[in-house]
Design a protein around this motif. Sequence first.
Motif, PDB file in Angstrom:
ATOM      1  N   ARG A   1       0.821  -1.218   0.000  1.00  0.00           N
ATOM      2  CA  ARG A   1       0.000   0.000   0.000  1.00  0.00           C
ATOM      3  C   ARG A   1       0.856   1.271   0.000  1.00  0.00           C
ATOM      4  O   ARG A   1       0.511   2.258  -0.640  1.00  0.00           O
ATOM      5  CB  ARG A   1      -0.959   0.007   1.191  1.00  0.00           C
TER       6      ARG A   1
ATOM      7  N   TYR B   1       2.104   3.601  -3.581  1.00  0.00           N
ATOM      8  CA  TYR B   1       1.437   4.905  -3.513  1.00  0.00           C
ATOM      9  C   TYR B   1       2.041   5.921  -4.488  1.00  0.00           C
ATOM     10  O   TYR B   1       1.320   6.558  -5.261  1.00  0.00           O
ATOM     11  CB  TYR B   1       1.503   5.426  -2.080  1.00  0.00           C
TER      12      TYR B   1
ATOM     13  N   ALA C   1      -4.266   6.601  -2.892  1.00  0.00           N
ATOM     14  CA  ALA C   1      -4.186   5.856  -1.633  1.00  0.00           C
ATOM     15  C   ALA C   1      -5.330   4.868  -1.493  1.00  0.00           C
ATOM     16  O   ALA C   1      -5.151   3.761  -0.966  1.00  0.00           O
ATOM     17  CB  ALA C   1      -4.180   6.838  -0.461  1.00  0.00           C
TER      18      ALA C   1
ATOM     19  N   GLY D   1      -4.620   0.920  -1.135  1.00  0.00           N
ATOM     20  CA  GLY D   1      -5.120   0.276   0.077  1.00  0.00           C
ATOM     21  C   GLY D   1      -6.014  -0.904  -0.247  1.00  0.00           C
ATOM     22  O   GLY D   1      -5.907  -1.971   0.370  1.00  0.00           O
TER      23      GLY D   1
ATOM     24  N   ASN E   1      -9.751  -0.408   4.566  1.00  0.00           N
ATOM     25  CA  ASN E   1      -8.352  -0.108   4.266  1.00  0.00           C
ATOM     26  C   ASN E   1      -8.192   0.907   3.145  1.00  0.00           C
ATOM     27  O   ASN E   1      -7.215   1.660   3.134  1.00  0.00           O
ATOM     28  CB  ASN E   1      -7.603  -1.406   3.953  1.00  0.00           C
TER      29      ASN E   1
ATOM     30  N   ASN F   1      -6.304   4.078   4.334  1.00  0.00           N
ATOM     31  CA  ASN F   1      -5.079   4.385   3.595  1.00  0.00           C
ATOM     32  C   ASN F   1      -5.147   5.779   2.989  1.00  0.00           C
ATOM     33  O   ASN F   1      -4.162   6.528   2.999  1.00  0.00           O
ATOM     34  CB  ASN F   1      -4.859   3.342   2.493  1.00  0.00           C
TER      35      ASN F   1
ATOM     36  N   GLU G   1      -4.832   8.241   5.777  1.00  0.00           N
ATOM     37  CA  GLU G   1      -3.491   8.208   6.364  1.00  0.00           C
ATOM     38  C   GLU G   1      -2.435   8.803   5.435  1.00  0.00           C
ATOM     39  O   GLU G   1      -1.752   9.769   5.784  1.00  0.00           O
ATOM     40  CB  GLU G   1      -3.144   6.757   6.700  1.00  0.00           C
TER      41      GLU G   1
END
Length: 302
Positions: free
Chosen positions: A94, A98, A123, A127, A188, A192, A195
């Motif tokens: 992940r 990116y 992302a 993810g 996720n 992701n 994040e």
Amino acid sequence: MPDLDSGAQISFSQAFLCSAFAACLAELCTVPLDTAKVRLQLQKKAAFGDGTGIPKYRGLLGTIKTIAREEGLSALWKGTIPGLHRQFLYGGLRIGLYDPVKTFLVGSAFVEEIPLYQMILAAMLTGALAIMVANPTDLVKVRLQSEGQLSMGVPRRYSGAMDAYFTIMRQEGFGALWTGLGPNIARNAIINAAELASYDQVKRTVLTIPGFTDNVFTHLLASLGAGLFAVFFGSPLDVVKSRMMGDSTFKNTLDCFLKTLFNEGFLAFYKGFFPNFARVGLWNVVMFLTLEQAKKSFRGPL
């Protein structure tokens, strides 16, 4: 200045190794907090403690103390091995993908700052793709962490991570390793995006403030911001994911969501929020600080 774009100066294999190493180190530092979070998320109103209506687990520290007292300190590190399996695959993919996906979305000739929506989309894609590969490791981790929920005298289902993989395949079928994939993909992808994109954006914003440079303190601020966004947006899906993986009685994602909502209320989706933020915040700090330094080691002196 996009912060993770510096990873474009190294190869994908190097980026994958940096990301996998940083994710595994962060995992080792936060497993007890993650175990406490899972126990709080799996705890239901109808199954509290001795039937008196008093919850068995209360708060982050209370949950950690209860687990350590009843099951021993080692129980706090249950799920470490599949957790490392997960972070090596999921974290490596992940984060490692990116930057290449961002470049693909905007085109290799793009020279301006990448728009926030493109970072979010990149992302989300990485993810979702990464967890499709790593879902079995996530399932086994949750199953091992939830073992302590079993009543006294009930034999444990698994003797370890590898036994869990093979037991699940033998008893429930190979496809069972992807139980909870739907909410896990959604969770996720969202986490992701929250994040990585927020880390990019917060770091970019901080660097516009006079006196701030691309150093450890800036990385610390950006990683804490990333952790907060990830937990806020991901908690509801995280609860559904943990319950589906820890309890095979739910028919599907919607069934788990509706039963949790109607039986326990909307706030049930934020069970374990503070231990989750404590865990994710620390996880992000360790992971991003390690990742930045690991990438610098590959790039060498600038």
